[in-house]
Each structure stands twice: as C-alpha cells, then as structure tokens.
Design a protein around this motif. Structure first.
Motif, PDB file in Angstrom:
ATOM      1  N   ILE A   1      49.213  46.583 -11.343  1.00 39.74           N
ATOM      2  CA  ILE A   1      50.339  47.407 -10.879  1.00 39.74           C
ATOM      3  C   ILE A   1      51.462  46.519 -10.359  1.00 39.74           C
ATOM      4  O   ILE A   1      52.645  46.749 -10.648  1.00 39.74           O
TER       5      ILE A   1
ATOM      6  N   LEU B   1      53.350  44.993 -13.318  1.00 40.75           N
ATOM      7  CA  LEU B   1      54.242  45.966 -13.949  1.00 40.75           C
ATOM      8  C   LEU B   1      55.472  46.217 -13.093  1.00 40.75           C
ATOM      9  O   LEU B   1      56.586  46.365 -13.610  1.00 40.75           O
ATOM     10  N   GLU B   2      55.280  46.242 -11.791  1.00 42.21           N
ATOM     11  CA  GLU B   2      56.416  46.433 -10.886  1.00 42.21           C
ATOM     12  C   GLU B   2      57.354  45.231 -10.924  1.00 42.21           C
ATOM     13  O   GLU B   2      58.575  45.386 -10.808  1.00 42.21           O
TER      14      GLU B   2
ATOM     15  N   PHE C   1      58.820  48.157 -14.314  1.00 40.82           N
ATOM     16  CA  PHE C   1      58.325  49.298 -15.078  1.00 40.82           C
ATOM     17  C   PHE C   1      58.246  50.505 -14.150  1.00 40.82           C
ATOM     18  O   PHE C   1      57.621  50.450 -13.088  1.00 40.82           O
TER      19      PHE C   1
ATOM     20  N   ALA D   1      54.785  52.616 -12.173  1.00 44.74           N
ATOM     21  CA  ALA D   1      53.661  51.799 -12.635  1.00 44.74           C
ATOM     22  C   ALA D   1      52.317  52.357 -12.165  1.00 44.74           C
ATOM     23  O   ALA D   1      51.386  52.503 -12.964  1.00 44.74           O
ATOM     24  N   SER D   2      52.216  52.665 -10.888  1.00 43.36           N
ATOM     25  CA  SER D   2      50.933  53.140 -10.355  1.00 43.36           C
ATOM     26  C   SER D   2      50.523  54.453 -11.008  1.00 43.36           C
ATOM     27  O   SER D   2      49.360  54.631 -11.403  1.00 43.36           O
TER      28      SER D   2
ATOM     29  N   VAL E   1      49.494  53.843 -14.796  1.00 40.34           N
ATOM     30  CA  VAL E   1      48.229  53.114 -14.903  1.00 40.34           C
ATOM     31  C   VAL E   1      47.053  54.025 -14.549  1.00 40.34           C
ATOM     32  O   VAL E   1      46.032  54.048 -15.249  1.00 40.34           O
TER      33      VAL E   1
ATOM     34  N   LEU F   1      53.086  50.611 -21.773  1.00 34.58           N
ATOM     35  CA  LEU F   1      52.936  49.581 -20.741  1.00 34.58           C
ATOM     36  C   LEU F   1      53.351  48.222 -21.291  1.00 34.58           C
ATOM     37  O   LEU F   1      52.813  47.758 -22.294  1.00 34.58           O
TER      38      LEU F   1
END
Length: 423
Positions: free
Chosen positions: A15, A18-19, A23, A26-27, A30, A108
């Motif tokens: 996470i 991705l942050e 993105f 993200a959380s 995912v 993703l």
C-alpha cells in the motif's frame, strides 16, 4: 502485473508503494483485490468439492449397476444431475470471479524500488550525475527548428501535407545523419553484446497487455481497428514479447537484444513552445536495448545499461545529466527509472533522450515469462532503455554544434554519414 501473494504477505509495504506512485485509493483497491481472491478461492473450493462428490457418485452408480441394483442407481443418478447443474453454476461464478479479480489487478501499477524518491512532478526528480561541457554559442545562435529550414534538412510542412503535424520528412543530409545515428547506436549495442533484431512495428492486443501498454489508459497508442492491431510506441514491446509464454533455461540468461524501429505515439494533449520542432513527434526513430535476467542480477544489469547510454552521449560529446525519477513521474510499469537528458544550448534547457528502467517481475508476470530453478518455475526480471531516441539527440547536435560556417558533425558519426559539416 503485481503478484497477489506478494501483496498478501507484504500488505503495508504494498500500500505504501502504491501511495508513493500516487495511486488513488490504494488501500481500498488492494483490499478489494484480496476480498475478490478470497471469493475466488471459496468458489474454487466448492466447485472442487462438488466435482469430487459427482465423481464419487458416478463410481457408486457403476457398482450398483453391475450388481443389478438399478433402482438404487437411478436414485443416485438424480443426485448426480443436481451436482452437475450446481457445478455448471459454480464454474460460471468462478469465471466471473477470476475476470473481476483480473480487472482490478491490471489497474495496479508496479511497486517502486526503495530508492525511488518521494515526489509528484518532474521537478522533484533527483539528479544523480552530470557530464560533458555545455557549449557557449555565439550571438545569433538559432534553435533547431530554424536551423533545419536554413539548411533544408527536415521539412515539417511537407509532413503535415502528406500525413499531419508531427510526421516530418528528413531530406538530404538530414536523412543521412538520421541513418548515421541509427547505425552508430546499433553498432555500439552489438559491441556491448546485444543481439540485434528487427521486429514488427505493429502488435496484437496480447503483446500490448504483456508489457503493460494495454489497457491504454492515456490513449497514446495508434489503433488499427479493422485488424485490432496497434502501432508500437517503442521496440521494447515486440522485443520483450518474443518471450511471452516462454520458460528459459538459466544458462540462456541474460537475454540481451537491441532493435531499431520507428515509434508511434499520439501524444494527446501535448502543445506549446516546449514541444516545438523535434522536441515531440508522433513518429520518431529509436534504438532500444532490452535485457531479461534473474532477480538477483537485474540491478547490476540496470547499472550496465546506464553505463551503455552514458557512453553513447559521451562519444557524441553531448552534455548530459541523469535523473532518478520520483514516484509520481514514473511509468505505470516501472520499479525504477533513470532518465538521461541532454542540454540544448540554443533552447537553454534540458531535453529527455532516454529512459532506462527495471520492471522487476511486473512485465514477466503478465507475459508468463519464467525460468527453471531447481525444477521450479520462477518469474524473471525485464529491463529496457532507449539507446537512443533520435529526435532530441539530433536537435541537440544541430544546436550545440552550429557555427557561422555550418553545423559540425560529431567526429564519431562522420564515418557513418560521409561528411563532417552540414552547410
């Protein structure tokens, strides 16, 4: 594509990665993927159990029929029919679950390497190296879009007439220096151990998906809809896809390829003085280098590729700098990217001429590109880099080497083009 097992085992880090790439949500996304995978596993388990029951009943029915117990066999046949109907429903549900999970997973981006700096914009990229000498031009120095008119070597108006904006004609010494650059880059790649290939310049959708160009979120690819084929944005795509659905032997590694192709990009939304002339085109020439190697060797391969591109710029006597891209400026598929920029003296600004990237297992997972280790298949790492893209290289050569007598051709190119000055 990311591996869901890795995400499960490294959830906070995934996470956070991705942050770092900015993105959105993200959380949430995912955890949605994990929930969908749990649903998929549950349906698969129920399907397996249903099929096992049906198979068991089929064996039992066979035994009853052999022993003459037809009535009991007929009762079990009714149960078997119900189980078969249930299995069809579960198979449809499983297919739907797998498709939905795939739709989420392809949204993703790759996770960034630990060394990727925080940041959202190109201004936040990290300069890691600078080389060469910036030339001091005399009074009245011209940008390349004026030089090409003065010496009649590139014609944008003719390209606009025949095709449209961003598709120039190269003429005379302009065409010859293009060819010289291509041959020089390919010969240098050959010396560095890259096997030259000449790939197709159109690809199918499976190839676009394999290297991460599809789904095309930015609408930057040209699509030939009648045949559902795409014009390539870079030779990376067909070259890397040579190994789609391939299991390599460890002694075949590393794979090293170089290829020259024209490249096509719609560059939707690009405008302004900063994209004038050769600074941004819809069709341009590029030599690409690609490596496929084991995870433990991929970052050494990345350093090798950086050294190769650096050497090209030094031989062309172009001032350059290397930037480590921040999370917000990286491509969707990259784990770590270094950009090379050359200084354009007449424009007084830096121009990007190469990106060198390690994608780790992201492309390999989409491609199903693996190798055998102790009898087990494992994903490989893929890397690529521009070595080099021609338009901005040519722009810098024209601008930085202009004199009152003409444009001096870099010494390393003279054997390839057959002249030492454009006048």
């Amino acid at each position: 594509m990311l591996q869901l097992n890795y995400i499960r085992e490294n959830l906070p880090a995934a996470i956070a990665g991705l942050e770092k790439k900015h993105f959105k949500d993200a959380s949430r996304v995912v955890n949605q993927a994990i929930d969908l995978d749990n649903q998929r596993k549950d349906i698969q388990s129920r399907l397996d159990s249903t099929l096992a029951q049906a198979n068991g009943l089929a064996r039992e029915i066979g035994g009853l029929m052999k022993s003459g117990q037809k009535e009991e066999a007929e009762k079990l046949k009714a149960q078997t029919a119900e189980l078969k109907e249930l299995s069809k429903e579960l198979e449809a549900a499983l297919k739907k679950a797998e498709e939905t999970l795939q739709e989420v997973m392809v949204t993703l981006p790759n996770l960034p390497h630990a060394s990727v700096p925080e940041g959202r914009t190109p201004e936040e990229n990290e300069e890691t190296e600078k080389g060469g000498t910036v030339p001091v031009l005399g009074e009245g120095a011209l940008p390349h879009w004026e030089l090409i008119k003065k010496y009649d070597i590139i014609d944008f108006d003719l390209g606009n007439k025949v095709t449209g904006a961003g598709f120039p004609f190269y003429k005379g010494k302009g065409a010859k220096i293009q060819r010289a650059l291509i041959n020089f880059f390919l010969n240098e790649a050959d010396k560095a151990g890259y096997l030259e290939v000449q790939p197709p310049v159109v690809i199918n959708a499976a190839s676009g998906f394999g290297t991460g160009q599809l789904p095309d979120k930015e609408g930057q690819m040209y699509h030939a809809t009648a045949d559902d084929l795409y014009l390539i944005p870079t030779a990376e795509v067909p070259i890397t896809n040579m190994y789609r659905d391939v299991i390599l032997n460890e002694n075949d590694l590393p794979v090293k390829h170089a290829g020259y192709t024209p490249c096509f990009r719609r560059e939707a939304g690009s405008w302004g003085a900063h994209v004038r002339g050769l600074n941004r085109l819809h069709q341009f020439d590029k030599v690409e280098i690609v490596q496929i190697t084991t995870p433990e060797n991929s970052y050494a391969a990345l350093e090798e590729m950086l050294g190769h591109v650096r050497g090209l710029l030094e031989k062309l006597s172009l001032p350059y700098r290397i930037l480590r891209l921040c999370g917000g400026d990286m491509s969707f598929t990259s784990a770590l990217t270094f950009d090379f920029e050359v200084f354009s003296a007449a424009q007084e600004r830096w121009l990007e001429v190469s990106s060198v990237s390690n994608f780790e297992t992201y492309q390999a997972n989409r491609l199903k590109l693996r190798y055998k280790v102790d009898g087990k298949s494992q994903l490989l790492h893929t890397l690529n880099g521009s070595a080099l893209a021609l338009p901005r290289i040519l722009a810098a050569i024209l601008e930085n080497n202009q004199t009152p007598e003409g444009i001096i051709v870099p010494e390393v190119l003279r054997p390839y083009c057959g002249f030492d000055i454009i006048n």
